[in-house]
Motif scaffolding. Structure first.
Motif, mmCIF file in Angstrom:
data_model
loop_
_atom_site.group_PDB
_atom_site.id
_atom_site.type_symbol
_atom_site.label_atom_id
_atom_site.label_comp_id
_atom_site.label_asym_id
_atom_site.label_seq_id
_atom_site.Cartn_x
_atom_site.Cartn_y
_atom_site.Cartn_z
ATOM 1 N N UNK A 142 1.381 9.823 11.082
ATOM 2 C CA UNK A 142 0.232 9.926 11.999
ATOM 3 C C UNK A 142 0.550 10.790 13.213
ATOM 4 N N UNK A 143 1.837 11.095 13.432
ATOM 5 C CA UNK A 143 2.222 11.884 14.611
ATOM 6 C C UNK A 143 1.556 13.244 14.565
ATOM 7 N N UNK A 144 1.131 13.714 15.713
ATOM 8 C CA UNK A 144 0.641 15.085 15.749
ATOM 9 C C UNK A 144 0.989 15.720 17.084
ATOM 10 N N UNK A 145 1.117 17.061 17.099
ATOM 11 C CA UNK A 145 1.518 17.710 18.343
ATOM 12 C C UNK A 145 0.471 17.529 19.432
ATOM 13 N N UNK A 146 0.950 17.541 20.688
ATOM 14 C CA UNK A 146 0.028 17.408 21.808
ATOM 15 C C UNK A 146 -0.942 18.580 21.781
ATOM 16 N N UNK B 150 -4.214 14.818 2.068
ATOM 17 C CA UNK B 150 -4.515 13.622 1.281
ATOM 18 C C UNK B 150 -3.643 13.615 0.027
ATOM 19 N N UNK B 151 -3.220 12.426 -0.320
ATOM 20 C CA UNK B 151 -2.463 12.270 -1.566
ATOM 21 C C UNK B 151 -3.083 11.139 -2.361
ATOM 22 N N UNK B 152 -3.513 11.454 -3.600
ATOM 23 C CA UNK B 152 -4.115 10.409 -4.425
ATOM 24 C C UNK B 152 -3.024 9.756 -5.262
ATOM 25 N N UNK B 153 -2.988 8.441 -5.236
ATOM 26 C CA UNK B 153 -1.977 7.720 -6.012
ATOM 27 C C UNK B 153 -2.609 6.526 -6.694
ATOM 28 N N UNK B 154 -1.756 5.772 -7.424
ATOM 29 C CA UNK B 154 -2.293 4.616 -8.162
ATOM 30 C C UNK B 154 -2.942 3.587 -7.228
ATOM 31 N N UNK B 155 -2.471 3.593 -5.940
ATOM 32 C CA UNK B 155 -3.031 2.574 -5.034
ATOM 33 C C UNK B 155 -4.111 3.151 -4.127
ATOM 34 N N UNK B 156 -4.663 4.279 -4.538
ATOM 35 C CA UNK B 156 -5.723 4.869 -3.723
ATOM 36 C C UNK B 156 -5.225 6.105 -2.998
ATOM 37 N N UNK B 157 -5.979 6.525 -1.991
ATOM 38 C CA UNK B 157 -5.641 7.758 -1.286
ATOM 39 C C UNK B 157 -4.906 7.428 0.006
ATOM 40 N N UNK B 158 -3.766 8.109 0.219
ATOM 41 C CA UNK B 158 -3.088 7.968 1.507
ATOM 42 C C UNK B 158 -3.138 9.314 2.213
ATOM 43 N N UNK B 159 -2.994 9.307 3.510
ATOM 44 C CA UNK B 159 -3.089 10.570 4.253
ATOM 45 C C UNK B 159 -1.909 10.712 5.186
ATOM 46 N N UNK B 160 -1.619 11.945 5.544
ATOM 47 C CA UNK B 160 -0.593 12.205 6.550
ATOM 48 C C UNK B 160 -0.942 13.465 7.329
ATOM 49 N N UNK B 161 -0.485 13.460 8.526
ATOM 50 C CA UNK B 161 -0.698 14.665 9.342
ATOM 51 C C UNK B 161 0.421 15.642 9.079
ATOM 52 N N UNK B 162 0.083 16.901 8.995
ATOM 53 C CA UNK B 162 1.103 17.920 8.798
ATOM 54 C C UNK B 162 0.929 18.985 9.881
ATOM 55 N N UNK B 163 1.939 19.794 10.062
ATOM 56 C CA UNK B 163 1.731 20.888 10.985
ATOM 57 C C UNK B 163 2.721 20.959 12.099
#
Ligand code: AMP
Ligand code: ZN
Length: 460
Positions: free
Chosen positions: A400-404, A447-460
């Motif tokens: 969840x971290x993202x740059x200021x 977004x990443x779709x997996x067996x337990x549903x969709x998880x998300x992450x911040x990139x960049x």
């Protein structure tokens, strides 16, 4: 394996033998608090934090002292320039330092003495040195007479002539010998000062550390650390003062010095202006990525700082946290620091090798097929990382971290778009589902779709 440390005094890697194995004592020179710490200043903090964690793992009791220098000409100059009161500068800067170092995952030292709260001890030590014939009074100053210490120069390995020729030795008319250094100096009425037998004045920087280490660790202790630049004159002079004030008793057993953090081959320093503050970098990368960057190079080697290096460190942690997230439902089994990591750290703090083992363990965790193996490799990874002060956060927080200042999209918004995408997919509107995914991607959310549903992450 025994703990081996490189001792700057003998210039060899040696087996570490504490004076009292029931209580290991370590002193590290801390910051002069007039400005934000730069990433070069953070290097010793990360290095000695790993040593502290390792010592705590090996010995029943460890006392780690790191001082705060809150009386210094640089602080006085900063106050003059900005008009801010000295006390306000030092309190504010020390607080920022604590916040920044905590963000890098550094444990606080056990004792953090401030120079201004130990003036009586410093005056006492100067009195002892004068009485012993090691110091003299001249024009309101008290100077240490270098000629009275026959092995002066043993740490830096400099000859007397080199010492005098050294650019950092200040030549002054009141010195008997150009190599003599200040223990006490007079203060003008508008400068911070304390009453003393030699008039109102303030201590020399070297004396501060000699007095504070004696106060909390005794006349002889195990480890003294700091950056390489402190060997001369700071640590050389600490040895001279402390050993002469304590009847010749050996001051420190093992001297540990970290190499410089450099930018394009030049030491990062405030005076060169080539520095990045930890504060600025924390807006660009998570503290743990900065920590990993600092530990990826062996502490005695120079560390070349670059944005690319920081980006890579962040990427390595992304990989670790991905492995941890994928194994979120695996209960770790076993509770020992893995031998590979332990041996690497016991061999003069070989952090790059220890980190390489962590990568291997993350690989094991990713590829493990049976549940028992997964539990074991997860435990290895977590225990290994603990000694390095890594994985202090959860995968969820990490991603969840993202740059200021990044164009932000809030968590609720992300969740609702993911729900809309799920609905679109259910309705077989894959075009809409892809559109939502691409839109989030453009906002730095993967977004990443997996067996337990969709998880998300911040990139960049
Ligand atoms: P200072 O506040 O300048 O006395 O420095 C605090 C600590 O940071 C000392 O241990 C210094 O040796 C260390 N240090 C300062 N600059 C660097 C650098 N560029 N690389 C590594 N260590 C440094
Ligand atoms: Zn010091």
């Amino acid at each position: 394996m025994p703990l081996l440390l490189h001792n700057s005094l003998t210039r060899r890697k040696e087996r570490f033998e504490p004076i009292d194995p029931a209580h290991v004592r370590m002193y590290v020179c801390g910051p002069t608090v007039y400005d934000y710490a730069h990433i070069g200043n953070a290097r010793p903090v990360a290095v000695f934090d790993v040593l502290y964690r390792l010592l705590k793992r090996l010995y029943p009791k460890v006392t780690y002292v790191r001082n705060i220098t809150d009386v210094d000409d640089k602080i006085m100059a900063a106050a003059k320039e900005s008009g801010e009161e000295i006390d306000s500068i030092t309190v504010r800067t020390a607080r920022a330092y604590h916040e920044d170092m905590a963000a890098l995952g550094a444990l606080p030292p056990d004792i953090e003495p401030r120079a201004t709260q130990h003036i009586p001890q410093m005056i006492g030590m100067i009195g002892t040195l004068i009485a012993g014939g090691h110091a003299y009074v001249a024009e309101g100053h008290v100077l240490f007479a270098v000629a009275t210490k026959s092995d002066y120069g043993k740490l830096s390995g400099r000859s007397r002539d080199e010492l005098i020729a050294g650019a950092r030795v200040e030549v002054a008319p009141y010195k008997k010998d150009p190599a003599d250094f200040v223990l006490w100096k007079p203060s003008a009425p508008d400068q911070p000062g304390w009453d003393s037998p030699w008039g109102r004045g303030r201590p020399g920087w070297h004396l501060e550390c000699s007095a504070m280490s004696a106060e909390y660790l005794g006349e002889s202790f195990d480890i003294h650390g700091g950056g390489h630049d402190l060997i001369f004159p700071h640590h050389e002079n600490e040895i001279a003062q402390s050993e002469c004030a304590h009847g010749g008793k050996r001051f420190v057993g093992t001297w540990v010095h970290n190499g410089f953090l450099v930018v394009n081959g030049e030491k990062m320093s405030k005076s060169l202006g080539n520095f990045f503050t930890v504060r600025d970098l924390l807006a660009r990368a998570p503290g743990e990525a900065i920590r990993l960057l600092l530990l990826k190079t062996h502490y005695r080697a120079p560390l070349d700082f670059s944005d690319e290096g920081l980006r890579q460190a962040k990427g390595e942690l992304d990989r670790f946290y991905t492995a941890l997230r994928a194994s979120a439902d695996i209960e770790p089994e076993g509770g020992e620091t893995p031998t590979g990591v332990m041996d690497a750290l016991e061999d003069d703090l070989n952090t790059p090798l220890a980190i390489a083992y962590l990568h291997e363990m993350a690989g094991d965790l990713n590829s493990a097929t049976d549940a028992a193996m997964k539990r074991r490799s997860k435990a290895n990874l977590l225990y290994g990382a603990r000694l390095l002060g890594l994985f202090a956060t959860t995968p969820g927080e990490w991603f969840r971290w993202q740059p200021a200042g990044a164009a932000t999209v809030g968590e609720t918004e992300i969740e609702s778009r993911i729900a809309a995408r799920v609905a679109a997919r259910k309705a077989k509107d894959f075009k809409e589902a892809d559109r939502i995914r691409d839109e989030l991607k453009a906002m730095g959310v993967m977004l990443e779709d997996g067996p337990k549903g969709t998880i998300w992450k911040r990139v960049g």
